[in-house]
Motif scaffolding. Structure first.
Motif, PDB file in Angstrom:
ATOM      1  N   GLY A  47       0.784  -1.227   0.000  1.00 37.78           N
ATOM      2  CA  GLY A  47       0.000   0.000   0.000  1.00 37.78           C
ATOM      3  C   GLY A  47       0.818   1.280   0.000  1.00 37.78           C
ATOM      4  N   TYR A  48       2.145   1.138  -0.160  1.00 34.93           N
ATOM      5  CA  TYR A  48       3.023   2.305  -0.073  1.00 34.93           C
ATOM      6  C   TYR A  48       3.884   2.487  -1.315  1.00 34.93           C
ATOM      7  CZ  TYR A  48       2.119   3.037   4.889  1.00 34.93           C
ATOM      8  OH  TYR A  48       1.529   3.311   6.075  1.00 34.93           O
ATOM      9  N   ILE A  49       4.238   3.739  -1.559  1.00 34.48           N
ATOM     10  CA  ILE A  49       5.350   3.994  -2.479  1.00 34.48           C
ATOM     11  C   ILE A  49       6.501   4.369  -1.565  1.00 34.48           C
ATOM     12  CG2 ILE A  49       6.268   5.393  -4.357  1.00 34.48           C
ATOM     13  CD1 ILE A  49       3.370   6.021  -5.150  1.00 34.48           C
ATOM     14  N   ARG A  50       7.505   3.511  -1.523  1.00 41.93           N
ATOM     15  CA  ARG A  50       8.644   3.709  -0.632  1.00 41.93           C
ATOM     16  C   ARG A  50       9.318   5.058  -0.921  1.00 41.93           C
ATOM     17  NH1 ARG A  50      10.951  -0.047   2.308  1.00 41.93           N
ATOM     18  NH2 ARG A  50      13.151   0.169   2.810  1.00 41.93           N
TER      19      ARG A  50
ATOM     20  N   THR B 256      11.700   4.792  -5.834  1.00 35.39           N
ATOM     21  CA  THR B 256      10.776   3.776  -6.340  1.00 35.39           C
ATOM     22  C   THR B 256      10.068   4.284  -7.583  1.00 35.39           C
ATOM     23  OG1 THR B 256      10.461   2.691  -4.221  1.00 35.39           O
ATOM     24  CG2 THR B 256       8.666   2.474  -5.808  1.00 35.39           C
ATOM     25  N   GLN B 257      10.152   3.463  -8.615  1.00 28.78           N
ATOM     26  CA  GLN B 257       9.535   3.799  -9.894  1.00 28.78           C
ATOM     27  C   GLN B 257       8.259   2.960 -10.010  1.00 28.78           C
ATOM     28  OE1 GLN B 257      11.897   2.658 -13.387  1.00 28.78           O
ATOM     29  NE2 GLN B 257      12.106   4.857 -13.777  1.00 28.78           N
ATOM     30  N   MET B 258       7.145   3.596 -10.421  1.00 30.28           N
ATOM     31  CA  MET B 258       5.907   2.831 -10.573  1.00 30.28           C
ATOM     32  C   MET B 258       5.408   2.964 -12.005  1.00 30.28           C
ATOM     33  SD  MET B 258       2.823   2.634  -7.867  1.00 30.28           S
ATOM     34  CE  MET B 258       1.886   4.079  -8.271  1.00 30.28           C
TER      35      MET B 258
ATOM     36  N   GLY C  20       0.930  -0.167 -12.053  1.00 26.95           N
ATOM     37  CA  GLY C  20       1.073  -0.072 -10.602  1.00 26.95           C
ATOM     38  C   GLY C  20       2.185  -0.938 -10.046  1.00 26.95           C
ATOM     39  N   GLU C  21       3.034  -1.490 -10.938  1.00 28.05           N
ATOM     40  CA  GLU C  21       4.153  -2.307 -10.466  1.00 28.05           C
ATOM     41  C   GLU C  21       5.314  -1.403 -10.053  1.00 28.05           C
ATOM     42  OE1 GLU C  21       3.231  -6.030 -13.495  1.00 28.05           O
ATOM     43  OE2 GLU C  21       4.535  -4.357 -14.101  1.00 28.05           O
ATOM     44  N   LYS C  22       5.880  -1.721  -8.905  1.00 29.70           N
ATOM     45  CA  LYS C  22       6.929  -0.865  -8.362  1.00 29.70           C
ATOM     46  C   LYS C  22       8.307  -1.492  -8.523  1.00 29.70           C
ATOM     47  CE  LYS C  22       4.254  -0.647  -4.731  1.00 29.70           C
ATOM     48  NZ  LYS C  22       3.685  -0.418  -3.395  1.00 29.70           N
ATOM     49  N   THR C  23       9.286  -0.657  -8.869  1.00 27.84           N
ATOM     50  CA  THR C  23      10.678  -1.102  -8.976  1.00 27.84           C
ATOM     51  C   THR C  23      11.539  -0.155  -8.157  1.00 27.84           C
ATOM     52  OG1 THR C  23      10.193  -1.654 -11.282  1.00 27.84           O
ATOM     53  CG2 THR C  23      12.504  -1.741 -10.609  1.00 27.84           C
TER      54      THR C  23
ATOM     55  N   THR D 157      -5.323   4.512  -3.581  1.00 30.61           N
ATOM     56  CA  THR D 157      -4.007   4.715  -4.196  1.00 30.61           C
ATOM     57  C   THR D 157      -2.946   4.478  -3.125  1.00 30.61           C
ATOM     58  OG1 THR D 157      -4.158   7.061  -3.678  1.00 30.61           O
ATOM     59  CG2 THR D 157      -4.758   6.412  -5.919  1.00 30.61           C
ATOM     60  N   PRO D 158      -1.714   4.124  -3.532  1.00 30.85           N
ATOM     61  CA  PRO D 158      -0.683   3.864  -2.514  1.00 30.85           C
ATOM     62  C   PRO D 158      -0.294   5.142  -1.750  1.00 30.85           C
ATOM     63  CG  PRO D 158       0.117   3.336  -4.738  1.00 30.85           C
ATOM     64  CD  PRO D 158      -1.232   3.921  -4.899  1.00 30.85           C
ATOM     65  N   VAL D 159       0.088   4.958  -0.512  1.00 34.28           N
ATOM     66  CA  VAL D 159       0.535   6.075   0.319  1.00 34.28           C
ATOM     67  C   VAL D 159       1.992   6.392  -0.020  1.00 34.28           C
ATOM     68  CG1 VAL D 159       0.887   6.839   2.706  1.00 34.28           C
ATOM     69  CG2 VAL D 159      -0.969   5.255   2.155  1.00 34.28           C
ATOM     70  N   GLN D 160       2.293   7.675  -0.142  1.00 35.99           N
ATOM     71  CA  GLN D 160       3.676   8.071  -0.418  1.00 35.99           C
ATOM     72  C   GLN D 160       4.479   8.115   0.881  1.00 35.99           C
ATOM     73  OE1 GLN D 160       5.548   8.870  -3.402  1.00 35.99           O
ATOM     74  NE2 GLN D 160       7.062   8.660  -1.778  1.00 35.99           N
ATOM     75  N   GLY D 161       5.573   7.326   0.937  1.00 34.69           N
ATOM     76  CA  GLY D 161       6.445   7.316   2.113  1.00 34.69           C
ATOM     77  C   GLY D 161       7.370   8.516   2.146  1.00 34.69           C
ATOM     78  N   CYS D 162       8.006   8.738   3.282  1.00 35.84           N
ATOM     79  CA  CYS D 162       8.901   9.886   3.438  1.00 35.84           C
ATOM     80  C   CYS D 162      10.290   9.616   2.844  1.00 35.84           C
ATOM     81  CB  CYS D 162       9.057  10.219   4.921  1.00 35.84           C
ATOM     82  SG  CYS D 162       7.584  10.994   5.604  1.00 35.84           S
ATOM     83  N   ASP D 163      10.989  10.705   2.546  1.00 35.68           N
ATOM     84  CA  ASP D 163      12.351  10.609   2.023  1.00 35.68           C
ATOM     85  C   ASP D 163      13.363  10.695   3.167  1.00 35.68           C
ATOM     86  OD1 ASP D 163      11.303  10.495  -0.481  1.00 35.68           O
ATOM     87  OD2 ASP D 163      11.855  12.548  -1.065  1.00 35.68           O
ATOM     88  N   VAL D 164      14.485   9.999   2.986  1.00 36.58           N
ATOM     89  CA  VAL D 164      15.570  10.049   3.967  1.00 36.58           C
ATOM     90  C   VAL D 164      16.747  10.790   3.331  1.00 36.58           C
ATOM     91  CG1 VAL D 164      17.274   8.641   5.195  1.00 36.58           C
ATOM     92  CG2 VAL D 164      14.862   7.948   5.170  1.00 36.58           C
TER      93      VAL D 164
END
Ligand SMILES: [Zn+2]
Length: 479
Positions: free
Chosen positions: A66-69, A83-85, A89-92, A140-147
């Motif tokens: 459920g996330y976009i890393r 992360t590329q989608m 909806g496939e993530k790489t 839609t997937p949740v957008q994760g935070c950046d480090v």
């Protein structure tokens, strides 16, 4: 007729009862929905730590769907991982620098390592409740935070390229803050393809998966003369008068210990012997100091201790005891024997010398931000404490200055910064070329810039660590 009325009444009653049942069902459904939302909320907000930290948890894989890393960035915003989608909806997960940051970012897939593992919670954290809710409603997937890290991509690339085909490690840090600027281990793997090439990579005899900078344990060689010199300062108030005459080799119990190429260094003070990296001087100095003092000195510099960092650091070992033989004490004093140290730890010791004895906790994650750039958390320099007294640091600095002025690393003299350091050659076994070490730091106009530690496996004949350091410094000061 009354018989027909009953159904009418009954129908009416049924309708009323249906209405009641509907309200009950509706109410129950609402209540369940609220409970579900609260439970999901709790899961996301309170349980995400425990779920995410254990990357082998199958629940994680489910949660991650459920996330976009979030991305991992260097200090200047260069993207190290994202992360590329695609439209389906496939993530790489993409690592634009390939092998260069492999041991820093690690990888993220069925298993995780590096920052991908250590910062998993943050990379899979929504920026807000609202964001989570919006994604849930829209499905839609949740957008994760950046480090955002403290690393400098250019410096990292330079160090990686310079190591070339050698196995080894480079650590560059900022002693005044504890920031890690470059953390390189070679050989490396390509995190883009690590899973598809797992068989090959994991069985490679050169161990490309192994993070040498943080987990590698090496004999310190002559870089250990820093610790032996400190032990002299701490145990003998007449250290300035200590002299030893080097005749090119010395007999220790049943073994003969030579100086490099059997060079006869003659009568030396501690300053001369440190600059020349004289083995016979230091072996005899070790016997003068004794195992107990060497041990307490090493322990005070965090040997046999754990070092806290965002990535696991191998525990350096210094097992010397008073029961050990004369040979072992002598060999330990010159960085051979059973002592093992990680490049990361040697860099931390160098930080202490550079910073008048004070050490900041080493850190590599600067901050966590949302995709919109809003800051969620920020790491500030944190004082760990004093590893050395200021006068001890000044004494070691003078010794390290001698190495560059008149000793084994005169090639590091330059017009743009002052360099302090110690070279090392670590014997690894019969018939094998020794490892090459350098650890040191730089100053401009009296203030400390960077600490740099280099290990080049089997690179001793060309003293590879020294020219490599020179090139890194040339790069750092020419940017
Ligand atoms: Zn000598």
């Amino acid at each position: 007729m009354t018989r027909f009325k009953i159904p009418t009444i009954s129908t009416d009653l049924t309708k009323r009862m249906e209405g009641h049942t509907f309200r009950v069902i509706k109410g129950t459904f609402l209540l369940l929905s609220i409970l579900l939302i609260v439970w999901i909320g709790k899961l996301i907000v309170f349980d995400s730590n425990t779920i995410s930290v254990n990357a082998y948890n199958p629940r994680l894989a489910k949660l991650e769907e459920g996330y976009i890393r979030g991305s991992i960035l260097d200090a200047d915003g260069n993207v190290l991982a994202y992360t590329q989608m695609n439209e389906a909806g496939e993530k790489t997960r993409v690592y634009p620098y390939g092998k260069v940051f492999a041991h820093v970012t690690g990888y993220s897939g069925k298993t995780k390592t590096g920052l991908e593992l250590a910062m998993n919670t943050e990379l899979l954290s929504a920026s807000s409740w609202l964001d989570t809710l919006r994604s849930a409603v829209r499905d839609t997937p949740v957008q994760g935070c950046d480090v955002v890290t403290t690393l400098q991509a250019g410096l990292q690339e330079k160090a990686y390229a310079l190591l070339g085909d050698y196995s080894g490690a480079v650590v560059v840090s900022e002693p005044s803050t504890g920031k890690i600027l470059a953390l390189v281990s070679t050989p490396a793997f390509d995190p883009n393809t690590v899973f598809s090439q797992w068989e090959e990579v994991s069985q490679d005899e050169s161990s490309p998966l192994f993070p040498r900078a943080t987990q590698g344990k090496y004999a310190p060689g002559s870089t250990f003369k820093i610790i032996t010199s400190l032990a002299l300062y701490r145990t003998d108030s007449a250290w300035q008068d200590y002299r030893y005459t080097c005749e090119g080799e010395t007999v220790l119990g049943n073994t003969t210990l030579p100086c490099f190429d059997h060079t006869v260094h003659g009568e030396e003070s501690i300053g001369d012997a440190f600059a020349n990296s004289c083995n016979t001087f230091y072996a005899n100095l070790g016997l003068h100091i004794g195992a107990k003092s060497l041990r307490s000195c090493a322990d005070s510099l965090l040997f046999n201790s754990n070092i806290e960092f965002v990535l696991p650091i191998a525990r350096s070992s210094f097992p010397l005891s008073e029961d050990d033989t004369v040979e072992m004490v002598g060999e330990t004093s010159i960085g051979q024997g059973k002592t093992m140290v990680s490049p990361f730890h040697m860099n931390l010791i160098t930080n202490a010398i550079a910073n008048e004895g004070m050490v900041y906790e080493p850190y590599m994650v600067d901050r966590v931000v949302t995709k919109e750039g809003q800051q969620i958390s920020k790491n500030l320099p944190k004082l760990y404490g004093a590893l050395l007294e200021p006068q001890e640091a000044a004494y070691l600095e003078e010794l390290m200055a001698g190495v560059i002025e008149r000793g084994t690393a005169t090639s590091l003299q330059n017009s743009y910064c002052e360099v302090y350091g110690k070279t090392g050659t670590a014997q690894v076994g019969e018939g094998e070329e020794a490892h090459s070490w350098f650890t040191g730091y730089t100053k401009t106009n009296g203030s400390v810039d960077i600490a740099i530690t280099v290990v080049v496996e089997h690179g001793a004949e060309s003293k590879r660590a020294v020219p490599l350091t020179k090139e890194i410094l040339d790069y750092y000061y020419s940017r």
